[in-house]
Design an enzyme around this catalytic site. Structure first.
Site, PDB file in Angstrom:
ATOM      1  N   TYR A  80     -18.376 -10.755  43.243  1.00  0.00           N
ATOM      2  CA  TYR A  80     -19.711 -10.889  42.628  1.00  0.00           C
ATOM      3  C   TYR A  80     -19.834 -12.224  41.900  1.00  0.00           C
ATOM      4  O   TYR A  80     -20.808 -12.961  42.069  1.00  0.00           O
ATOM      5  CB  TYR A  80     -19.963  -9.717  41.668  1.00  0.00           C
ATOM      6  CG  TYR A  80     -21.354  -9.719  41.060  1.00  0.00           C
ATOM      7  CD1 TYR A  80     -22.468  -9.368  41.833  1.00  0.00           C
ATOM      8  CD2 TYR A  80     -21.566 -10.060  39.725  1.00  0.00           C
ATOM      9  CE1 TYR A  80     -23.755  -9.363  41.287  1.00  0.00           C
ATOM     10  CE2 TYR A  80     -22.845 -10.063  39.171  1.00  0.00           C
ATOM     11  CZ  TYR A  80     -23.935  -9.704  39.955  1.00  0.00           C
ATOM     12  OH  TYR A  80     -25.212  -9.708  39.410  1.00  0.00           O
ATOM     13  N   SER A 113     -26.831 -14.805  37.636  1.00  0.00           N
ATOM     14  CA  SER A 113     -26.212 -13.945  36.619  1.00  0.00           C
ATOM     15  C   SER A 113     -25.335 -14.778  35.697  1.00  0.00           C
ATOM     16  O   SER A 113     -24.772 -15.807  36.120  1.00  0.00           O
ATOM     17  CB  SER A 113     -25.343 -12.889  37.312  1.00  0.00           C
ATOM     18  OG  SER A 113     -24.582 -12.179  36.361  1.00  0.00           O
TER      19      SER A 113
HETATM   20  N1  LIG Z   1     -28.739  -5.475  36.192  1.00  0.00           N
HETATM   21  C1  LIG Z   1     -28.010  -6.424  35.663  1.00  0.00           C
HETATM   22  O1  LIG Z   1     -27.292  -6.225  34.660  1.00  0.00           O
HETATM   23  C2  LIG Z   1     -28.026  -7.799  36.246  1.00  0.00           C
HETATM   24  C3  LIG Z   1     -27.437  -8.836  35.502  1.00  0.00           C
HETATM   25  C4  LIG Z   1     -27.447 -10.118  36.020  1.00  0.00           C
HETATM   26  C5  LIG Z   1     -28.046 -10.371  37.224  1.00  0.00           C
HETATM   27  N2  LIG Z   1     -28.603  -9.354  37.934  1.00  0.00           N
HETATM   28  C6  LIG Z   1     -29.215  -9.683  39.216  1.00  0.00           C
HETATM   29  O2  LIG Z   1     -30.569  -9.290  39.200  1.00  0.00           O
HETATM   30  C7  LIG Z   1     -31.008  -9.035  40.525  1.00  0.00           C
HETATM   31  C8  LIG Z   1     -31.730  -7.707  40.565  1.00  0.00           C
HETATM   32  O3  LIG Z   1     -30.794  -6.678  40.281  1.00  0.00           O
HETATM   33  P1  LIG Z   1     -31.173  -5.328  39.544  1.00  0.00           P
HETATM   34  O4  LIG Z   1     -30.291  -5.217  38.364  1.00  0.00           O
HETATM   35  O5  LIG Z   1     -32.635  -5.213  39.363  1.00  0.00           O
HETATM   36  O6  LIG Z   1     -30.607  -4.292  40.594  1.00  0.00           O
HETATM   37  P2  LIG Z   1     -31.303  -3.178  41.491  1.00  0.00           P
HETATM   38  O7  LIG Z   1     -32.219  -2.340  40.701  1.00  0.00           O
HETATM   39  O8  LIG Z   1     -30.192  -2.553  42.240  1.00  0.00           O
HETATM   40  O9  LIG Z   1     -32.215  -4.054  42.470  1.00  0.00           O
HETATM   41  C9  LIG Z   1     -31.714  -4.743  43.557  1.00  0.00           C
HETATM   42  C10 LIG Z   1     -32.877  -4.997  44.488  1.00  0.00           C
HETATM   43  O10 LIG Z   1     -32.400  -5.776  45.601  1.00  0.00           O
HETATM   44  C11 LIG Z   1     -32.800  -5.128  46.802  1.00  0.00           C
HETATM   45  N3  LIG Z   1     -31.812  -5.438  47.827  1.00  0.00           N
HETATM   46  C12 LIG Z   1     -30.474  -5.227  47.800  1.00  0.00           C
HETATM   47  N4  LIG Z   1     -29.908  -5.621  48.938  1.00  0.00           N
HETATM   48  C13 LIG Z   1     -30.914  -6.098  49.709  1.00  0.00           C
HETATM   49  C14 LIG Z   1     -30.957  -6.639  51.010  1.00  0.00           C
HETATM   50  N5  LIG Z   1     -29.847  -6.779  51.754  1.00  0.00           N
HETATM   51  N6  LIG Z   1     -32.151  -7.022  51.510  1.00  0.00           N
HETATM   52  C15 LIG Z   1     -33.272  -6.880  50.774  1.00  0.00           C
HETATM   53  N7  LIG Z   1     -33.293  -6.376  49.540  1.00  0.00           N
HETATM   54  C16 LIG Z   1     -32.123  -5.992  49.010  1.00  0.00           C
HETATM   55  C17 LIG Z   1     -32.865  -3.655  46.467  1.00  0.00           C
HETATM   56  O11 LIG Z   1     -33.789  -2.986  47.301  1.00  0.00           O
HETATM   57  P3  LIG Z   1     -33.410  -2.111  48.582  1.00  0.00           P
HETATM   58  O12 LIG Z   1     -32.160  -1.366  48.265  1.00  0.00           O
HETATM   59  O13 LIG Z   1     -34.619  -1.244  48.745  1.00  0.00           O
HETATM   60  O14 LIG Z   1     -33.250  -3.104  49.676  1.00  0.00           O
HETATM   61  C18 LIG Z   1     -33.455  -3.723  45.062  1.00  0.00           C
HETATM   62  O15 LIG Z   1     -34.848  -3.848  45.128  1.00  0.00           O
HETATM   63  C19 LIG Z   1     -29.751  -9.104  41.398  1.00  0.00           C
HETATM   64  O16 LIG Z   1     -29.683 -10.347  42.047  1.00  0.00           O
HETATM   65  C20 LIG Z   1     -28.630  -8.960  40.409  1.00  0.00           C
HETATM   66  O17 LIG Z   1     -27.442  -9.549  40.867  1.00  0.00           O
HETATM   67  C21 LIG Z   1     -28.619  -8.086  37.479  1.00  0.00           C
END
Ligand SMILES: NC(=O)c1ccc[n+]([C@@H]2O[C@H](COP(=O)([O-])OP(=O)(O)OC[C@H]3O[C@@H](n4cnc5c(N)ncnc54)[C@H](OP(=O)(O)O)[C@@H]3O)[C@@H](O)[C@H]2O)c1
Length: 264
Positions: free
Chosen positions: A155, A142
């Site tokens: 975070y 991120s």
């Molecule tokens: N959205 C943003 O603005 C943003 C910005 C920068 C970086 N990111 C990064 O992008 C990545 C994806 O995030 P997202 O925004 O797509 O969020 P999201 O929709 O909440 O997706 C998170 C994913 O991680 C899985 N997950 C969470 N905890 C887990 C665990 N303990 N074991 C296995 N799977 C797990 C969740 O699935 P389950 O709950 O089914 O396990 C879900 O599929 C993350 O690393 C996040 O930090 C996001």
């Protein structure tokens, strides 16, 4: 040949958001996919969707903060697919850091999933990649990993740790023909950010656009990708701001921090 065609790709956190969008785009390009997350009903629905599109996908349920579960889940996927070309360690969690109470369990969870979880995933694929003399390891980090922010210390620390871990791995794995990429997105519209006020998320991007940008970066074996450029520039500027100004700007956010709908 389209990038992804015939490649064996494991994606963690594929049940929603960015991971799901990457899985669907790579499936359309002809990749074979191994998907990991905790919610089986969502994974199974995506695998069905991919099969309906004529693609090939498998899933395993695993909590990546648990080392043994992660190793078993990923090695089963490698067996199902007959190998692995690319690991996309995308699974992550985010929640504010509060001081009254000081929410240590939440911060532990972020470090466990966002940093240790990626390390366990790398452990699960490394021997196979070393033995085959090739591979690609991608972590979704991120832009928040470049600056400690009030109310986001847990975070930002988890992602800063991930950035330097991946950087070291990148240099160490270079002579082994294993390429390492660290992807640092700004605000992406996913279930993780849906609790936030959109006004607090400049240059918000949808997950499909983010997935396309990420896949292009994987294709060109980018070392580090920071996007969108506007948020990346903003974060660089924030790095030069005095603490009192950052504290003032984030005061309102910290008075009522947006908590995830379900605790981490
Ligand atoms: N959205 C943003 O603005 C943003 C910005 C920068 C970086 N990111 C990064 O992008 C990545 C994806 O995030 P997202 O925004 O797509 O969020 P999201 O929709 O909440 O997706 C998170 C994913 O991680 C899985 N997950 C969470 N905890 C887990 C665990 N303990 N074991 C296995 N799977 C797990 C969740 O699935 P389950 O709950 O089914 O396990 C879900 O599929 C993350 O690393 C996040 O930090 C996001």
């Amino acid at each position: 040949m389209k990038f992804g065609q015939g490649q064996k790709v494991i994606i963690t956190g594929a049940s929603t958001g960015i991971g799901r969008a990457i899985a669907l785009e790579l499936a359309k390009a002809g990749a074979q996919l191994g998907l990991i997350a905790r919610r089986e009903e969502l994974l199974s629905a995506i695998v069905n969707e991919i099969q309906t599109l004529g693609g090939k996908a498998f899933y395993r349920v695993a909590d990546i903060s648990e080392r043994k579960e992660t190793l078993i889940g990923i090695s089963e996927l490698i067996n199902c697919m007959g190998g692995i070309d690319i690991l996309i360690a995308n699974a992550g969690v985010g929640a504010p850091t509060t001081i009254q109470p000081f929410n240590v369990e939440t911060q532990e969870k972020m470090i466990k999933v966002n940093l240790l979880g990626v390390i366990y995933c790398i452990e699960a694929v490394l021997q196979t990649m070393l033995a085959s003399g090739k591979g690609q390891i991608v972590a979704i980090s991120s832009l928040a990993g470049f600056k400690g922010l009030p109310g986001e210390s847990g975070y930002t620390a988890s992602k800063a740790g991930l950035n330097t871990f991946m950087e070291g791995m990148r240099i160490q794995l270079r002579p082994k023909n294993i390429f390492v990429s660290t992807i640092c997105p700004g605000f992406i519209k996913t279930p993780m950010t849906e609790v936030n006020d959109e006004k607090d998320m400049p240059w918000l991007m949808d997950a499909e656009t983010a997935a396309s940008i990420i896949i292009k970066a994987i294709q060109r074996k980018a070392k580090v990708l920071r996007f969108p450029w506007q948020t990346s520039l903003l974060m660089r500027i924030v790095g030069f701001l005095p603490d009192w100004l950052i504290e003032r700007v984030m005061k309102k956010y910290n008075e009522n921090p947006p908590m995830p709908k379900t605790p981490l």
